[in-house]
Design a protein around this motif. Structure first.
Motif, PDB file in Angstrom:
ATOM      1  N   SER A 124       0.827  -1.206   0.000  1.00  0.00           N
ATOM      2  CA  SER A 124       0.000   0.000   0.000  1.00  0.00           C
ATOM      3  C   SER A 124       0.866   1.263   0.000  1.00  0.00           C
ATOM      4  O   SER A 124       0.580   2.215  -0.729  1.00  0.00           O
ATOM      5  CB  SER A 124      -0.925  -0.008   1.214  1.00  0.00           C
ATOM      6  OG  SER A 124      -1.685   1.171   1.258  1.00  0.00           O
ATOM      7  N   ASP A 125       1.928   1.262   0.801  1.00  0.00           N
ATOM      8  CA  ASP A 125       2.844   2.408   0.829  1.00  0.00           C
ATOM      9  C   ASP A 125       3.514   2.608  -0.530  1.00  0.00           C
ATOM     10  O   ASP A 125       3.644   3.736  -1.011  1.00  0.00           O
ATOM     11  CB  ASP A 125       3.897   2.228   1.925  1.00  0.00           C
ATOM     12  CG  ASP A 125       3.308   2.324   3.327  1.00  0.00           C
ATOM     13  OD1 ASP A 125       2.169   2.828   3.467  1.00  0.00           O
ATOM     14  OD2 ASP A 125       3.991   1.881   4.279  1.00  0.00           O
ATOM     15  N   GLU A 126       3.951   1.512  -1.149  1.00  0.00           N
ATOM     16  CA  GLU A 126       4.582   1.597  -2.468  1.00  0.00           C
ATOM     17  C   GLU A 126       3.604   2.129  -3.514  1.00  0.00           C
ATOM     18  O   GLU A 126       3.954   2.947  -4.356  1.00  0.00           O
ATOM     19  CB  GLU A 126       5.110   0.226  -2.903  1.00  0.00           C
ATOM     20  CG  GLU A 126       6.353  -0.232  -2.183  1.00  0.00           C
ATOM     21  CD  GLU A 126       7.570   0.600  -2.546  1.00  0.00           C
ATOM     22  OE1 GLU A 126       7.713   0.999  -3.719  1.00  0.00           O
ATOM     23  OE2 GLU A 126       8.385   0.848  -1.651  1.00  0.00           O
TER      24      GLU A 126
ATOM     25  N   ASP B 187       1.087  11.169 -10.636  1.00  0.00           N
ATOM     26  CA  ASP B 187       0.446  12.481 -10.600  1.00  0.00           C
ATOM     27  C   ASP B 187       1.427  13.571 -11.000  1.00  0.00           C
ATOM     28  O   ASP B 187       1.085  14.496 -11.742  1.00  0.00           O
ATOM     29  CB  ASP B 187      -0.130  12.768  -9.211  1.00  0.00           C
ATOM     30  CG  ASP B 187      -1.364  11.941  -8.900  1.00  0.00           C
ATOM     31  OD1 ASP B 187      -1.973  11.392  -9.842  1.00  0.00           O
ATOM     32  OD2 ASP B 187      -1.718  11.844  -7.702  1.00  0.00           O
TER      33      ASP B 187
ATOM     34  N   ASP C 250       1.065   4.069  -2.988  1.00  0.00           N
ATOM     35  CA  ASP C 250       0.887   5.499  -2.733  1.00  0.00           C
ATOM     36  C   ASP C 250       2.016   6.317  -3.354  1.00  0.00           C
ATOM     37  O   ASP C 250       1.788   7.366  -3.960  1.00  0.00           O
ATOM     38  CB  ASP C 250       0.798   5.780  -1.232  1.00  0.00           C
ATOM     39  CG  ASP C 250      -0.503   5.290  -0.608  1.00  0.00           C
ATOM     40  OD1 ASP C 250      -1.474   5.034  -1.362  1.00  0.00           O
ATOM     41  OD2 ASP C 250      -0.533   5.156   0.636  1.00  0.00           O
ATOM     42  N   GLU C 251       3.248   5.820  -3.226  1.00  0.00           N
ATOM     43  CA  GLU C 251       4.396   6.514  -3.819  1.00  0.00           C
ATOM     44  C   GLU C 251       4.314   6.521  -5.341  1.00  0.00           C
ATOM     45  O   GLU C 251       4.589   7.533  -5.990  1.00  0.00           O
ATOM     46  CB  GLU C 251       5.703   5.859  -3.369  1.00  0.00           C
ATOM     47  CG  GLU C 251       6.048   6.131  -1.912  1.00  0.00           C
ATOM     48  CD  GLU C 251       7.346   5.450  -1.490  1.00  0.00           C
ATOM     49  OE1 GLU C 251       8.226   5.248  -2.356  1.00  0.00           O
ATOM     50  OE2 GLU C 251       7.463   5.128  -0.303  1.00  0.00           O
ATOM     51  N   ILE C 252       3.907   5.380  -5.921  1.00  0.00           N
ATOM     52  CA  ILE C 252       3.753   5.295  -7.375  1.00  0.00           C
ATOM     53  C   ILE C 252       2.669   6.262  -7.844  1.00  0.00           C
ATOM     54  O   ILE C 252       2.830   6.952  -8.853  1.00  0.00           O
ATOM     55  CB  ILE C 252       3.446   3.847  -7.809  1.00  0.00           C
ATOM     56  CG1 ILE C 252       4.676   2.966  -7.603  1.00  0.00           C
ATOM     57  CG2 ILE C 252       2.981   3.791  -9.256  1.00  0.00           C
ATOM     58  CD1 ILE C 252       4.412   1.485  -7.792  1.00  0.00           C
ATOM     59  N   GLU C 253       1.564   6.334  -7.109  1.00  0.00           N
ATOM     60  CA  GLU C 253       0.484   7.246  -7.471  1.00  0.00           C
ATOM     61  C   GLU C 253       0.955   8.697  -7.438  1.00  0.00           C
ATOM     62  O   GLU C 253       0.644   9.482  -8.334  1.00  0.00           O
ATOM     63  CB  GLU C 253      -0.708   7.056  -6.532  1.00  0.00           C
ATOM     64  CG  GLU C 253      -1.890   7.932  -6.882  1.00  0.00           C
ATOM     65  CD  GLU C 253      -3.074   7.729  -5.942  1.00  0.00           C
ATOM     66  OE1 GLU C 253      -4.162   8.173  -6.307  1.00  0.00           O
ATOM     67  OE2 GLU C 253      -2.890   7.140  -4.864  1.00  0.00           O
ATOM     68  N   GLU C 254       1.732   9.051  -6.427  1.00  0.00           N
ATOM     69  CA  GLU C 254       2.273  10.404  -6.346  1.00  0.00           C
ATOM     70  C   GLU C 254       3.202  10.689  -7.519  1.00  0.00           C
ATOM     71  O   GLU C 254       3.158  11.776  -8.111  1.00  0.00           O
ATOM     72  CB  GLU C 254       3.018  10.596  -5.025  1.00  0.00           C
ATOM     73  CG  GLU C 254       2.110  10.665  -3.814  1.00  0.00           C
ATOM     74  CD  GLU C 254       2.878  10.682  -2.496  1.00  0.00           C
ATOM     75  OE1 GLU C 254       4.114  10.827  -2.510  1.00  0.00           O
ATOM     76  OE2 GLU C 254       2.226  10.551  -1.444  1.00  0.00           O
ATOM     77  N   ASP C 255       4.043   9.715  -7.881  1.00  0.00           N
ATOM     78  CA  ASP C 255       4.942   9.885  -9.024  1.00  0.00           C
ATOM     79  C   ASP C 255       4.159  10.052 -10.323  1.00  0.00           C
ATOM     80  O   ASP C 255       4.485  10.906 -11.155  1.00  0.00           O
ATOM     81  CB  ASP C 255       5.894   8.691  -9.144  1.00  0.00           C
ATOM     82  CG  ASP C 255       6.916   8.635  -8.018  1.00  0.00           C
ATOM     83  OD1 ASP C 255       7.097   9.654  -7.312  1.00  0.00           O
ATOM     84  OD2 ASP C 255       7.532   7.566  -7.831  1.00  0.00           O
TER      85      ASP C 255
END
Length: 157
Positions: free
Chosen positions: A54-56, A65, A58-63
């Motif tokens: 889940s943390d990974e 975006d 979230d980071e991928i989603e931020e990248d």
């Protein structure tokens, strides 16, 4: 109480009861408690992995975006001519890279269906009264469809 705490509590109860593990009932209860401890360990590992995934994500989603925002900003910049001139009203360029001023008159290439004479007419002339071909004197009437405005063949006789 967490799963591991509950499992440890049950193991403590079993040990406190001083069950004979050689009897059928003792073997069964001991097996159940051991199974519960293994399941608790597996579930705890799965929960940790799920949190890490889940943390990974979230980071991928931020990248993604950030990439999308960068690309959208770049697309917006592409609409403007890099050689923007303050004298130009809008600063857009046409497909040939030449400055295009929306105040310029749009000219259409028209071919007479009778004699093949090529004419260049502005939109006002096309939308006005019919005209005569300068070569063969054929009366030319035009239909101008707004739906076809983007097409090169927007003119019908």
């Amino acid at each position: 109480m967490t799963l591991s705490e509950k499992s440890a509590y049950l193991k403590g109860l079993m040990d406190g009861l001083d069950l004979n593990k050689d009897t059928a009932e003792g073997k069964m209860i001991s097996g159940i408690v051991d199974l519960l401890q293994e399941m608790t360990t597996s579930i705890s590992d799965l929960e940790e992995n799920a949190i890490a995934v889940s943390d990974e994500l979230d980071e991928i989603e931020e990248d993604l975006d950030a990439i999308e925002e960068f690309l959208m900003d770049e697309d917006d910049d592409d609409d403007f001519d890099e050689d923007y001139d303050d004298d130009d009203d809008y600063g857009f360029a046409d497909d040939d890279g030449e400055d295009f001023d929306y105040d310029d008159e749009v000219v259409y290439d028209v071919t007479c269906p009778t004699c093949g004479e090529k004419l260049q007419l502005d939109e006002e002339t096309l939308l006005g009264d019919p005209i005569h071909c300068p070569k063969c004197n054929e009366l030319l009437e035009f239909e101008f469809d707004e739906d076809d405005e983007a097409d090169d063949d927007a003119l019908d006789f």
